[in-house]
Design a protein around this motif. Structure first.
Motif, short mmCIF file in Angstrom:
data_model
loop_
_atom_site.label_atom_id
_atom_site.label_comp_id
_atom_site.label_asym_id
_atom_site.label_seq_id
_atom_site.Cartn_x
_atom_site.Cartn_y
_atom_site.Cartn_z
N TYR A 181 1.65 0.79 2.84
CA TYR A 181 0.45 1.63 2.87
C TYR A 181 0.84 3.10 2.83
N GLU A 182 1.78 3.48 3.69
CA GLU A 182 2.19 4.88 3.78
C GLU A 182 2.87 5.35 2.49
N ALA A 183 3.51 4.45 1.77
CA ALA A 183 4.18 4.79 0.52
C ALA A 183 3.23 4.72 -0.68
N GLY A 184 1.97 4.37 -0.44
CA GLY A 184 1.01 4.31 -1.53
C GLY A 184 1.13 3.06 -2.40
N ARG A 185 1.73 2.02 -1.88
CA ARG A 185 1.90 0.79 -2.66
C ARG A 185 0.80 -0.24 -2.36
N THR A 186 -0.37 0.25 -2.02
CA THR A 186 -1.52 -0.65 -1.75
C THR A 186 -2.70 -0.24 -2.62
N THR A 187 -3.65 -1.12 -2.72
CA THR A 187 -4.87 -0.81 -3.46
C THR A 187 -6.08 -0.98 -2.55
N SER A 188 -7.11 -0.21 -2.83
CA SER A 188 -8.34 -0.31 -2.04
C SER A 188 -9.05 -1.61 -2.34
N LEU A 189 -9.75 -2.11 -1.37
CA LEU A 189 -10.52 -3.33 -1.58
C LEU A 189 -11.82 -3.05 -2.25
#
Length: 65
Positions: free
Chosen positions: A57-65
């Protein structure tokens, strides 16, 4: 009662009772799953996964739901 007897009993249920049983079993399985997750969290078995999720999450490797 063994599994085969249980299978036979379920297969003989009329549709409305099968639907009732199915809903009860779905809820039962969900409760068992919730209890397992709670035990795993309490015992620290999820700590590594939680840390990995935070890092992603902190590294920006997630997507919004």
């Amino acid at each position: 009662m063994n599994v085969e007897e249980l299978e036979q009993a379920v297969s003989k249920l009329p549709p409305e009772k099968l639907a009732e049983f199915s809903e009860w079993f779905r809820e039962y399985r969900a409760d068992v799953w919730d209890e397992q997750i709670e035990r795993d969290a309490k015992d620290g078995r999820l700590d590594e996964k939680i840390e990995k999720a935070k890092e992603d999450y902190e590294a920006g490797r997630t997507t919004s739901l």
